[in-house]
Design an enzyme around this catalytic site. Structure first.
Site, short mmCIF file in Angstrom:
data_model
loop_
_atom_site.label_atom_id
_atom_site.label_comp_id
_atom_site.label_asym_id
_atom_site.label_seq_id
_atom_site.Cartn_x
_atom_site.Cartn_y
_atom_site.Cartn_z
N GLU A 64 0.83 -1.20 0.00
CA GLU A 64 0.00 0.00 0.00
C GLU A 64 0.87 1.26 0.00
O GLU A 64 0.54 2.24 -0.66
CB GLU A 64 -0.93 0.00 1.22
CG GLU A 64 -1.96 -1.11 1.17
CD GLU A 64 -2.78 -1.20 2.44
OE1 GLU A 64 -4.01 -1.03 2.34
OE2 GLU A 64 -2.21 -1.41 3.52
N TYR A 94 -16.48 26.09 -0.37
CA TYR A 94 -16.31 24.65 -0.54
C TYR A 94 -14.92 24.34 -1.09
O TYR A 94 -14.31 23.33 -0.74
CB TYR A 94 -17.35 24.06 -1.49
CG TYR A 94 -18.78 24.46 -1.19
CD1 TYR A 94 -19.21 24.68 0.12
CD2 TYR A 94 -19.70 24.61 -2.20
CE1 TYR A 94 -20.52 25.03 0.39
CE2 TYR A 94 -21.02 24.96 -1.94
CZ TYR A 94 -21.42 25.17 -0.64
OH TYR A 94 -22.71 25.53 -0.37
N GLU A 127 -8.52 5.54 10.41
CA GLU A 127 -8.96 6.37 11.54
C GLU A 127 -8.01 7.55 11.75
O GLU A 127 -8.45 8.67 12.01
CB GLU A 127 -9.02 5.53 12.82
CG GLU A 127 -10.07 4.44 12.81
CD GLU A 127 -9.62 3.12 12.17
OE1 GLU A 127 -10.31 2.11 12.40
OE2 GLU A 127 -8.61 3.08 11.43
N LYS A 134 -12.24 3.11 1.42
CA LYS A 134 -11.09 2.50 0.75
C LYS A 134 -11.61 1.33 -0.09
O LYS A 134 -11.74 0.21 0.40
CB LYS A 134 -10.11 2.02 1.84
CG LYS A 134 -8.78 1.55 1.38
CD LYS A 134 -7.93 1.26 2.63
CE LYS A 134 -6.53 0.87 2.30
NZ LYS A 134 -5.73 0.64 3.50
#
Length: 128
Positions: free
Chosen positions: A27, A59, A79, A105
């Site tokens: 990853e 935004y 997290e 994910k």
């Protein structure tokens, strides 16, 4: 004081990023797609009545903070990535009283035929 996670909110959905977050070496090396959904609690009355961007939160500015925070530090856990984004939003936008963030994910390295791994944090600004 209003109840947390109620009232006016700015919503941004499906913000897509390519990142290198994750536990496994692959990853960190190869990276993958991530998607972020946000809800930011803020009083929108002034912007609604004045029709002036300066009376609210852009935004585009929110997106810039999310992108910068997402890309700055590689993290192992979703997290931790999400908490860094929340911290960045609270640091940049004083008028935001709470944030709900969902970090998805879709290509998590687990045996899923279809679907995605995701987390959701609900955070309220801490008052001194």
């Amino acid at each position: 004081m209003a109840e947390p996670f109620t009232g006016d909110r700015i919503i941004l959905k499906d913000l897509g990023f390519y990142g290198y977050h994750g536990v496994f070496a692959e990853e960190a090396l190869l990276g993958q797609r991530f998607f972020i959904d946000l809800e930011l609690g803020t009083d929108l009355a002034a912007a609604a009545s004045s029709d002036r961007l300066s009376a609210g939160i852009s935004y585009s500015d929110i997106y810039d903070v999310v992108k910068s925070t997402f890309e700055t530090r590689r993290m192992k856990l979703l997290e931790a990535v999400a908490q860094n984004i929340v911290d960045g939003i609270f640091n940049e936008f004083e008028a935001v009283s709470w944030v709900i963030i969902r970090l998805r994910k879709p290509e998590a390295p687990i045996a899923m035929v279809r679907g995605e791994a995701a987390i959701e944090l609900h955070r309220q600004r801490k008052t001194p």
